[in-house]
Design an enzyme around this catalytic site. Sequence first.
Site, PDB file in Angstrom:
ATOM      1  N   GLY A 152      -1.272   2.395  -3.985  1.00  0.00           N
ATOM      2  CA  GLY A 152      -0.892   0.910  -4.401  1.00  0.00           C
ATOM      3  C   GLY A 152       0.480   0.548  -4.300  1.00  0.00           C
ATOM      4  O   GLY A 152       1.427   1.373  -4.318  1.00  0.00           O
ATOM      5  N   ASP A 177      -0.394   7.429   5.440  1.00  0.00           N
ATOM      6  CA  ASP A 177      -0.296   6.570   6.413  1.00  0.00           C
ATOM      7  C   ASP A 177       0.313   5.137   5.302  1.00  0.00           C
ATOM      8  O   ASP A 177       1.218   4.253   5.515  1.00  0.00           O
ATOM      9  CB  ASP A 177      -1.392   5.860   7.053  1.00  0.00           C
ATOM     10  CG  ASP A 177      -2.826   5.679   6.646  1.00  0.00           C
ATOM     11  OD1 ASP A 177      -2.936   6.015   5.155  1.00  0.00           O
ATOM     12  OD2 ASP A 177      -3.487   5.511   7.394  1.00  0.00           O
ATOM     13  N   GLY A 178      -0.572   4.865   4.273  1.00  0.00           N
ATOM     14  CA  GLY A 178      -0.103   3.597   3.316  1.00  0.00           C
ATOM     15  C   GLY A 178       1.152   3.946   2.729  1.00  0.00           C
ATOM     16  O   GLY A 178       1.913   2.964   2.684  1.00  0.00           O
ATOM     17  N   THR A 205      -1.663  14.543   4.126  1.00  0.00           N
ATOM     18  CA  THR A 205      -2.905  13.855   4.156  1.00  0.00           C
ATOM     19  C   THR A 205      -4.010  14.926   4.506  1.00  0.00           C
ATOM     20  O   THR A 205      -3.476  15.575   5.536  1.00  0.00           O
ATOM     21  CB  THR A 205      -3.262  12.549   4.636  1.00  0.00           C
ATOM     22  OG1 THR A 205      -4.617  12.333   4.714  1.00  0.00           O
ATOM     23  CG2 THR A 205      -2.586  12.598   6.082  1.00  0.00           C
ATOM     24  N   ASP A 207      -6.626  14.379   5.938  1.00  0.00           N
ATOM     25  CA  ASP A 207      -7.300  13.616   6.849  1.00  0.00           C
ATOM     26  C   ASP A 207      -6.592  13.799   8.359  1.00  0.00           C
ATOM     27  O   ASP A 207      -7.176  13.722   9.455  1.00  0.00           O
ATOM     28  CB  ASP A 207      -7.228  12.052   6.983  1.00  0.00           C
ATOM     29  CG  ASP A 207      -8.202  11.648   5.714  1.00  0.00           C
ATOM     30  OD1 ASP A 207      -8.686  12.472   5.022  1.00  0.00           O
ATOM     31  OD2 ASP A 207      -8.255  10.509   5.404  1.00  0.00           O
ATOM     32  N   ILE A 364     -11.895  20.091  -1.652  1.00  0.00           N
ATOM     33  CA  ILE A 364     -11.011  20.497  -0.710  1.00  0.00           C
ATOM     34  C   ILE A 364      -9.713  19.906  -0.601  1.00  0.00           C
ATOM     35  O   ILE A 364      -8.919  20.494  -0.085  1.00  0.00           O
ATOM     36  CB  ILE A 364     -11.859  20.146   0.697  1.00  0.00           C
ATOM     37  CG1 ILE A 364     -11.489  18.677   0.947  1.00  0.00           C
ATOM     38  CG2 ILE A 364     -13.143  20.499   0.601  1.00  0.00           C
ATOM     39  CD1 ILE A 364     -11.933  18.591   2.390  1.00  0.00           C
ATOM     40  N   ARG A 365      -9.349  19.133  -1.534  1.00  0.00           N
ATOM     41  CA  ARG A 365      -8.065  18.656  -1.328  1.00  0.00           C
ATOM     42  C   ARG A 365      -7.376  18.981  -3.051  1.00  0.00           C
ATOM     43  O   ARG A 365      -5.973  18.585  -3.129  1.00  0.00           O
ATOM     44  CB  ARG A 365      -7.969  17.209  -1.223  1.00  0.00           C
ATOM     45  CG  ARG A 365      -8.546  16.107  -2.439  1.00  0.00           C
ATOM     46  CD  ARG A 365      -8.547  14.738  -1.920  1.00  0.00           C
ATOM     47  NE  ARG A 365      -8.332  13.855  -3.237  1.00  0.00           N
ATOM     48  CZ  ARG A 365      -8.351  12.424  -3.274  1.00  0.00           C
ATOM     49  NH1 ARG A 365      -8.425  12.069  -2.128  1.00  0.00           N
ATOM     50  NH2 ARG A 365      -8.058  12.029  -4.571  1.00  0.00           N
TER      51      ARG A 365
END
Length: 446
Positions: A152, A177-178, A205, A207, A364-365
Site C-alpha cells: 500500500g 512493480d507497485g 518478486t 513473479d 514457495i516465497r
Amino acid sequence: MMLNSSDFEIVQLGPRRFPSPIAKAGVPSQSEKLFVSDQHRVAYEVEWQSGQQPAHPLSFEKAGPRKDLYFDPATTKAAIVTCGGLCPGLNNVIRSLVLELHHHYGVRNILGIRYGYEGMNPEQGVAPRPLGPDDVRTIHHAGGSVLGLGRGKQDLGVMLDFLKQHQVDILFTIGGDGTLRGACALGQAARERGQKLSVVGIPKTIDNDIPFVDKTFGFETAVETARQAIDAAHCEALGARNGVGLVKLMGRDAGYIAAHATLASEDVNFCLIPEVPFELDGDSGLISLLRKRLERRAHALIVVAEGCGIHLVKESSAHDASGNIRYANRDLDIGSHLRDTIVERLKSEGFPITLKYIDPSYMIRSVAANANDSIFCNILARHAVHAAMAGKSELLIGRCHGIFTHIPLLAVATQKKTMSPYDSLWFAVTQTTGQPVFGTTLPDIR
Ligand code: F6P
C-alpha cells in the site's frame, strides 16, 4: 508506450566531490580497473535480422562502483525498506546492503524501515530500527524480512518529511512493480522539493514480472520450491489409476513461475498461464484433452498459475492494498475451481478419476534463498550501494543479458513484463508438456 534513448538516462543528484574509498580495497596500481564510468553502456536488444541493425540501439548505464562519490561516507545516512509480499532473498539483500555500506564505504548510519512504506508514516507508530553488521550477521539464513513488509501507498509528503527529519540521504526500496512505482514517485517528489535524496530500487518478486530485468531475485528459489510440489503431485498421480496431480502456483499476471517449474519438472502434461487463454470444454478444451491423456497413460499432471482462467470463475472486485486483483480468495481461486470441475465432469462422463490438489502458494516465497539467488541478491545489493553513493537516483538495479545495469524507475513504471505466447520460452513449455496451444483467442502479434 514507446521508449527512446533519453528514457534511459539516470538522474544524478549533483557533482561527485569525494574519492571512493573502494579503491583502497584493490591492488593500488590496478585500482582504476575496479571502477565503471557513466559512459559504459549495455545494449538492451542483442538480436536483430541481418541488415536491420538499429542505428541507435536502446542501452542501459552499466552498474558498478564509481571512482568519485556524491555523498561523503562520513556523514551519509541510508535507510532500507522492504515492501509487498514475502520473497526469498530479502534478508540477503538487507545484509549485503548493510555490510557494503559499513565495511567498504564507511557509512555508519543505517536505518531499517519497518513494514514497508507504512514505516515512513509516523502516524502508524512503527519506529525505524538502526542496522549494523551485528544486526544482520545471520539473517540471510532465514526466509522473510527482518524489517517486516507492507503493501500500500503512503502520502509522498509525509514520507519525505519523515526522511528529512531522520536526515536520510539514501533510500533503498526493495520491492516489485507497485513498490517501484512508489519509489519512482518518491524520488520525483524529492527532486521537485529540492530534497537531496537518492532512491535506489532492487527488483524483488517471485513473479519475475519487472520490465528490463532478466530475472528478479527470489524467482529461482520459488521455482525450485514449486518443483518440489510438482514432484509430489506427480508421485500422487502415479499412485492411483487415472490419478491426476493438480498444482496451483503463484503468478498474478505472469506465468513465469508455472512455466519454469514445468520445464524444471519435465513431468507436467498441462501448464496453464495467464498469458495463454484456455477453454475447459470442447474438443480442444482441457477436460477432453485430459481424458485422452488418461486413457493413454492412466495418470496426468497439471500446473496452473493463479492468475489464469479468470474468465472461468466468478467476477470479483477484491483488490489488495497495492491495487492488484487478489486471486487467493474463493471467487477467484482457479485451483479449486479446476479441481472441482474436472472431478465432476469426468465423473458425469462415467470416467472416475483420483485427483490430488496441492496449493503451495505461500511456501514457495517464504523459504530462504537458494545458492543462486543468494549470489544474485548479494551482487544486486552491492551495486545498489555503488549507485547510491555516486549520487544516482530514481533507478533500479537490473540485469540485462547477465550484466548488471541501472534502469530509470520511470521506464520501469511505464512498462509491464509478461510472457509472450510466441516466445521461445512458451514454445519450450508446449514442447515439453506436449500440450496444444489452448483456445483460439491468441493475439496475432506475429
Ligand atoms: O507479487 C508476488 C505475489 O507473490 C503474487 O504472486 C501473488 O499474487 C501475491 O504476491 C500475493 O500476495 P499477498 O497474499 O501477500 O497479498
